[in-house]
Write an enzyme that holds these catalytic residues in place. Structure first.
Site, PDB file in Angstrom:
ATOM      1  N   ASP A  40     -16.414  53.770  75.148  1.00 28.18           N
ATOM      2  CA  ASP A  40     -17.270  54.947  75.158  1.00 28.18           C
ATOM      3  C   ASP A  40     -17.494  55.407  73.712  1.00 28.18           C
ATOM      4  OD1 ASP A  40     -18.502  57.308  76.645  1.00 28.18           O
ATOM      5  OD2 ASP A  40     -17.050  58.317  75.356  1.00 28.18           O
ATOM      6  N   ILE A  41     -18.729  55.676  73.380  1.00 29.28           N
ATOM      7  CA  ILE A  41     -19.062  56.166  72.043  1.00 29.28           C
ATOM      8  C   ILE A  41     -19.016  57.688  72.060  1.00 29.28           C
ATOM      9  CG2 ILE A  41     -20.847  56.285  70.261  1.00 29.28           C
ATOM     10  CD1 ILE A  41     -19.508  53.538  70.576  1.00 29.28           C
ATOM     11  N   HIS A 122     -34.277  52.781  61.608  1.00 24.09           N
ATOM     12  CA  HIS A 122     -34.788  53.260  60.326  1.00 24.09           C
ATOM     13  C   HIS A 122     -34.132  54.580  59.969  1.00 24.09           C
ATOM     14  CE1 HIS A 122     -37.753  56.539  61.250  1.00 24.09           C
ATOM     15  NE2 HIS A 122     -37.964  55.889  62.379  1.00 24.09           N
ATOM     16  N   ASP A 134     -36.012  61.641  64.874  1.00 26.76           N
ATOM     17  CA  ASP A 134     -36.748  60.497  64.341  1.00 26.76           C
ATOM     18  C   ASP A 134     -36.451  60.303  62.865  1.00 26.76           C
ATOM     19  OD1 ASP A 134     -38.537  58.435  63.976  1.00 26.76           O
ATOM     20  OD2 ASP A 134     -40.319  59.716  64.012  1.00 26.76           O
ATOM     21  N   GLU A 168     -39.858  52.929  56.989  1.00 27.60           N
ATOM     22  CA  GLU A 168     -40.469  52.632  58.292  1.00 27.60           C
ATOM     23  C   GLU A 168     -41.675  53.520  58.527  1.00 27.60           C
ATOM     24  OE1 GLU A 168     -41.051  53.158  62.731  1.00 27.60           O
ATOM     25  OE2 GLU A 168     -40.675  54.621  61.149  1.00 27.60           O
ATOM     26  N   HIS A 284     -42.358  64.281  64.002  1.00 28.28           N
ATOM     27  CA  HIS A 284     -42.940  64.262  62.660  1.00 28.28           C
ATOM     28  C   HIS A 284     -43.230  65.659  62.129  1.00 28.28           C
ATOM     29  CE1 HIS A 284     -44.368  59.770  62.473  1.00 28.28           C
ATOM     30  NE2 HIS A 284     -43.066  59.902  62.684  1.00 28.28           N
TER      31      HIS A 284
END
Length: 314
Positions: A40-41, A122, A134, A168, A284
């Site tokens: 498990d992470i 990325h 992101d 990226e 973004h």
């Protein structure tokens, strides 16, 4: 995520004795080894990495974009964590838009170097914000998976490599540079490349890349075990760092929680969240900070990273 859409004999004189010998041999046979189960992470550890990336952005004009001090600080921060854990790391430089960019590559010692399982994400943000979903989310998830490999002293059959790509957001420049820099023989050693770009969208969906059947099945099996329905990824298809690998003939796969596309009523019924709103309203934007994540999606998707890394490298 980039903005543009585009495997006795035993002889005896008496049959009964032969039968006994055969039965004894079968009962004493060593069972085939089982693939190691993925651990498990810790989502709290993943969140701590995200907080570190937020701090980097806060100290460097609010972003971690290509060419910025914030991006270089992000690379340095991750490299130290990986070096301290026992990885062999290298930083690859390239130029894009007149600015120096950096890829960070970390190899875990051991495993068959002729068969490489590679996970990447990325690390750069857009210039408008800190880039926590992101793509701090993918970067942090594979970082914690790598650190878990070290803590578990995992000994995979295949060689493990992790990578964090630069630039990226301006056209998958870092990952393209890495793939282009590889000799053909080295490209052919990569048995699978797993890409993780946006894993914690606040209005999350559960999308699986439908490129390589084996990798796709690995992820779908994980989510089925969690009773989480999935859909093929159409929104992010070809828009992230798996594309250069796929174009070079490397089997690719990954998972994705959605970006600027609107969640449908059917998807909201299946996954929860709000129909009629984007999977990530802060995509973004300056509001893509540590509050712009869904903890459940981050937890599930981080575990999916480990499930695939362990499963495909055993």
């Amino acid at each position: 995520m980039k903005l543009s859409v585009p495997g006795r004999s035993a002889a005896a004189a008496v049959i009964a004795v032969a039968g006994l010998l055969t039965t004894s041999a079968i009962s004493n046979a060593t069972p085939a080894p089982k693939a190691a189960a993925a651990p498990d992470i810790s989502v709290e550890n993943v969140k701590a990495h995200l907080a570190d990336l937020q701090s980097v952005a806060d100290a460097n004009g609010g972003n971690r974009a290509h060419g910025s001090a914030g991006y270089k600080a992000s690379i340095d921060q991750l490299k130290k964590k990986l070096d301290d854990a026992g990885f062999t790391t290298s930083v690859q430089e390239f130029t894009a838009g007149g600015e120096t960019g950096y890829n960070l590559v970390a190899d875990w010692p051991g495993g068959d170097e002729g068969k490489v399982v590679m996970a990447g994400a990325h690390l750069d943000s857009v210039s408008d914000g800190p880039g926590i979903n992101d793509n701090g989310s993918g970067s942090a998830a594979i970082l914690e998976t790598a650190l878990t490999v070290a803590r578990e002293k995992y000994k995979p059959t295949k060689h493990l490599r992790f990578a964090w790509w630069g630039a990226e957001e301006i056209g998958m420049v870092g990952s393209s540079h890495y793939v282009d820099s590889l000799a053909g023989a080295d490209r052919s050693k990569i048995s699978s490349y797993l890409n993780f770009d946006m894993l914690s969208s606040p209005n999350a969906g559960y999308f699986v890349y439908d490129d390589d059947p084996t990798i796709e099945k690995t992820f779908k099996d994980y989510y089925a075990g969690k009773n989480v329905a999935t859909e093929p990824d159409d929104e992010g298809d070809g828009r992230s760092d798996h594309a250069p690998f796929q174009q070079a003939g490397v089997p690719v796969g990954g998972v994705f929680s959605g970006a600027e596309t609107t969640k449908s009523a059917e998807q909201a019924e299946k996954w929860g969240g709000t129909a009629g709103e984007a999977f990530d309203k802060c995509y973004h934007s300056s509001c893509d900070g540590v509050s712009n994540i869904d903890g459940t999606a981050l937890d599930r998707n981080s575990d999916a990273v480990a499930y695939a890394v362990w499963g495909l490298s055993s």
